[in-house]
Design a protein around this motif. Structure first.
Motif, PDB file in Angstrom:
ATOM      1  N   MET A   1      59.422  59.675  25.923  1.00  0.00           N
ATOM      2  CA  MET A   1      58.547  60.807  25.713  1.00  0.00           C
ATOM      3  C   MET A   1      58.762  61.827  26.825  1.00  0.00           C
ATOM      4  O   MET A   1      59.069  61.472  27.944  1.00  0.00           O
ATOM      5  N   SER A   2      58.510  63.078  26.495  1.00  0.00           N
ATOM      6  CA  SER A   2      58.611  64.138  27.495  1.00  0.00           C
ATOM      7  C   SER A   2      57.398  64.089  28.431  1.00  0.00           C
ATOM      8  O   SER A   2      56.387  63.442  28.122  1.00  0.00           O
ATOM      9  N   LEU A   3      57.500  64.788  29.541  1.00  0.00           N
ATOM     10  CA  LEU A   3      56.382  64.845  30.481  1.00  0.00           C
ATOM     11  C   LEU A   3      55.146  65.431  29.804  1.00  0.00           C
ATOM     12  O   LEU A   3      54.030  64.926  29.994  1.00  0.00           O
ATOM     13  N   ILE A   4      55.314  66.441  29.004  1.00  0.00           N
ATOM     14  CA  ILE A   4      54.184  67.071  28.300  1.00  0.00           C
ATOM     15  C   ILE A   4      53.490  66.045  27.400  1.00  0.00           C
ATOM     16  O   ILE A   4      52.259  65.963  27.387  1.00  0.00           O
ATOM     17  N   GLU A   5      54.271  65.238  26.685  1.00  0.00           N
ATOM     18  CA  GLU A   5      53.694  64.211  25.819  1.00  0.00           C
ATOM     19  C   GLU A   5      52.988  63.125  26.626  1.00  0.00           C
ATOM     20  O   GLU A   5      51.912  62.657  26.241  1.00  0.00           O
ATOM     21  N   GLU A   6      53.586  62.734  27.757  1.00  0.00           N
ATOM     22  CA  GLU A   6      52.961  61.718  28.614  1.00  0.00           C
ATOM     23  C   GLU A   6      51.643  62.236  29.192  1.00  0.00           C
ATOM     24  O   GLU A   6      50.665  61.496  29.278  1.00  0.00           O
ATOM     25  N   LEU A   7      51.613  63.511  29.599  1.00  0.00           N
ATOM     26  CA  LEU A   7      50.378  64.088  30.132  1.00  0.00           C
ATOM     27  C   LEU A   7      49.287  64.139  29.058  1.00  0.00           C
ATOM     28  O   LEU A   7      48.122  63.854  29.335  1.00  0.00           O
ATOM     29  N   ALA A   8      49.667  64.487  27.835  1.00  0.00           N
ATOM     30  CA  ALA A   8      48.694  64.519  26.728  1.00  0.00           C
ATOM     31  C   ALA A   8      48.157  63.111  26.459  1.00  0.00           C
ATOM     32  O   ALA A   8      46.951  62.920  26.257  1.00  0.00           O
ATOM     33  N   LYS A   9      49.033  62.138  26.474  1.00  0.00           N
ATOM     34  CA  LYS A   9      48.631  60.733  26.277  1.00  0.00           C
ATOM     35  C   LYS A   9      47.671  60.295  27.389  1.00  0.00           C
ATOM     36  O   LYS A   9      46.658  59.639  27.132  1.00  0.00           O
ATOM     37  N   LEU A  10      47.976  60.679  28.631  1.00  0.00           N
ATOM     38  CA  LEU A  10      47.111  60.352  29.766  1.00  0.00           C
ATOM     39  C   LEU A  10      45.736  60.992  29.599  1.00  0.00           C
ATOM     40  O   LEU A  10      44.717  60.336  29.787  1.00  0.00           O
ATOM     41  N   ARG A  11      45.693  62.260  29.235  1.00  0.00           N
ATOM     42  CA  ARG A  11      44.407  62.950  29.065  1.00  0.00           C
ATOM     43  C   ARG A  11      43.560  62.277  27.991  1.00  0.00           C
ATOM     44  O   ARG A  11      42.348  62.125  28.153  1.00  0.00           O
ATOM     45  N   ARG A  12      44.188  61.881  26.886  1.00  0.00           N
ATOM     46  CA  ARG A  12      43.457  61.170  25.818  1.00  0.00           C
ATOM     47  C   ARG A  12      42.899  59.853  26.333  1.00  0.00           C
ATOM     48  O   ARG A  12      41.744  59.507  26.084  1.00  0.00           O
ATOM     49  N   ALA A  13      43.722  59.117  27.077  1.00  0.00           N
ATOM     50  CA  ALA A  13      43.281  57.823  27.616  1.00  0.00           C
ATOM     51  C   ALA A  13      42.122  58.015  28.593  1.00  0.00           C
ATOM     52  O   ALA A  13      41.149  57.250  28.561  1.00  0.00           O
ATOM     53  N   LEU A  14      42.188  59.028  29.434  1.00  0.00           N
ATOM     54  CA  LEU A  14      41.111  59.279  30.390  1.00  0.00           C
ATOM     55  C   LEU A  14      39.822  59.688  29.675  1.00  0.00           C
ATOM     56  O   LEU A  14      38.732  59.250  30.056  1.00  0.00           O
ATOM     57  N   ALA A  15      39.939  60.499  28.632  1.00  0.00           N
ATOM     58  CA  ALA A  15      38.752  60.901  27.863  1.00  0.00           C
ATOM     59  C   ALA A  15      38.115  59.686  27.187  1.00  0.00           C
ATOM     60  O   ALA A  15      36.886  59.542  27.179  1.00  0.00           O
ATOM     61  N   GLU A  16      38.938  58.804  26.629  1.00  0.00           N
ATOM     62  CA  GLU A  16      38.423  57.582  25.999  1.00  0.00           C
ATOM     63  C   GLU A  16      37.739  56.693  27.030  1.00  0.00           C
ATOM     64  O   GLU A  16      36.661  56.150  26.772  1.00  0.00           O
ATOM     65  N   ARG A  17      38.357  56.539  28.196  1.00  0.00           N
ATOM     66  CA  ARG A  17      37.770  55.717  29.253  1.00  0.00           C
ATOM     67  C   ARG A  17      36.435  56.290  29.705  1.00  0.00           C
ATOM     68  O   ARG A  17      35.472  55.557  29.889  1.00  0.00           O
ATOM     69  N   ALA A  18      36.377  57.597  29.899  1.00  0.00           N
ATOM     70  CA  ALA A  18      35.126  58.237  30.329  1.00  0.00           C
ATOM     71  C   ALA A  18      34.036  58.034  29.293  1.00  0.00           C
ATOM     72  O   ALA A  18      32.885  57.732  29.632  1.00  0.00           O
ATOM     73  N   ALA A  19      34.386  58.168  28.011  1.00  0.00           N
ATOM     74  CA  ALA A  19      33.404  57.981  26.931  1.00  0.00           C
ATOM     75  C   ALA A  19      32.877  56.548  26.904  1.00  0.00           C
ATOM     76  O   ALA A  19      31.726  56.320  26.520  1.00  0.00           O
ATOM     77  N   LEU A  20      33.676  55.586  27.334  1.00  0.00           N
ATOM     78  CA  LEU A  20      33.265  54.184  27.354  1.00  0.00           C
ATOM     79  C   LEU A  20      32.573  53.795  28.663  1.00  0.00           C
ATOM     80  O   LEU A  20      32.142  52.658  28.826  1.00  0.00           O
ATOM     81  N   GLY A  21      32.477  54.743  29.605  1.00  0.00           N
ATOM     82  CA  GLY A  21      31.761  54.471  30.841  1.00  0.00           C
ATOM     83  C   GLY A  21      32.612  54.137  32.044  1.00  0.00           C
ATOM     84  O   GLY A  21      32.082  53.738  33.086  1.00  0.00           O
ATOM     85  N   ASP A  22      33.930  54.286  31.947  1.00  0.00           N
ATOM     86  CA  ASP A  22      34.782  54.023  33.110  1.00  0.00           C
ATOM     87  C   ASP A  22      34.437  55.039  34.201  1.00  0.00           C
ATOM     88  O   ASP A  22      34.303  56.227  33.947  1.00  0.00           O
ATOM     89  N   GLN A  23      34.293  54.544  35.410  1.00  0.00           N
ATOM     90  CA  GLN A  23      33.998  55.393  36.569  1.00  0.00           C
ATOM     91  C   GLN A  23      35.328  55.917  37.122  1.00  0.00           C
ATOM     92  O   GLN A  23      35.904  55.348  38.044  1.00  0.00           O
ATOM     93  N   LEU A  24      35.800  57.003  36.561  1.00  0.00           N
ATOM     94  CA  LEU A  24      37.140  57.500  36.862  1.00  0.00           C
ATOM     95  C   LEU A  24      37.333  57.904  38.322  1.00  0.00           C
ATOM     96  O   LEU A  24      38.461  57.916  38.812  1.00  0.00           O
ATOM     97  N   ASP A  25      36.247  58.228  39.026  1.00  0.00           N
ATOM     98  CA  ASP A  25      36.369  58.602  40.439  1.00  0.00           C
ATOM     99  C   ASP A  25      36.550  57.391  41.348  1.00  0.00           C
ATOM    100  O   ASP A  25      36.916  57.547  42.517  1.00  0.00           O
TER     101      ASP A  25
END
Length: 127
Positions: free
Chosen positions: A1-25
Motif C-alpha cells: 500500500m502507498s503511504l497515503i493508503e497506510e495513513l488512511a488505514k491508521l486514521r480509521r483504526a484510531l477512530a475505531e479505537r477512540a469510539a471503543l474507549g481506547d485512551q489514545l494519549d
C-alpha cells in the motif's frame, strides 16, 4: 500500500479505537511490520531505524516468500499526530532501503479504573 493508503488505514483504526474507549494519549508499545528482499537491505534498515530511536526485532527470519521480516517498535502515545509521525518515519526508512511496509499494531488501553474488555468486547463495545 502507498503511504497515503497506510495513513488512511491508521486514521480509521484510531477512530475505531477512540469510539471503543481506547485512551489514545496513553503510552504503549506501538509496532510496525516491514520486510525486505535481501539481508543487506534488512541490516541497513535495522541500523537506520535504531539510529532513529526505534527498537528492532529481527527474530522473524524469512517468510514463505524469502523476505526478511522486521518488527519495529517503541513506547509512545497513539494520538493522531504521534501515530502518523511514527508511521511516516518508519515508512520512509523502509522505502529508502527497498523494503515494504506491512502494517502496524498496538495494545488497547481502557480508561483507568474500568474493567478490561475481552476481544469481542473491544470489537463490539460491550464488556
Amino acid at each position: 500500500m502507498s503511504l497515503i493508503e497506510e495513513l488512511a488505514k491508521l486514521r480509521r483504526a484510531l477512530a475505531e479505537r477512540a469510539a471503543l474507549g481506547d485512551q489514545l494519549d496513553a503510552k504503549r508499545e506501538m509496532e510496525h511490520f516491514v520486510s525486505f528482499r535481501s539481508l543487506r537491505e534488512v541490516t541497513e534498515a535495522a541500523a537506520h531505524l535504531e539510529r532513529s530511536g526505534w527498537d528492532v526485532d529481527r527474530s522473524g527470519g524469512q517468510d514463505a516468500n524469502s523476505r526478511y521480516l522486521l518488527r519495529v517498535y517503541r513506547e509512545q502515545p497513539m494520538d493522531v499526530e504521534s501515530a502518523e509521525q511514527a508511521l511516516r518515519g518508519v515508512y520512509a526508512i523502509t522505502e529508502k532501503h527497498g523494503g515494504t511496509y506491512d502494517g502496524f499494531g498496538a495494545v488497547f488501553i481502557d480508561a483507568e479504573g474500568s474493567e478490561p474488555k475481552g476481544f469481542f468486547g473491544r470489537l463490539f463495545g460491550t464488556p
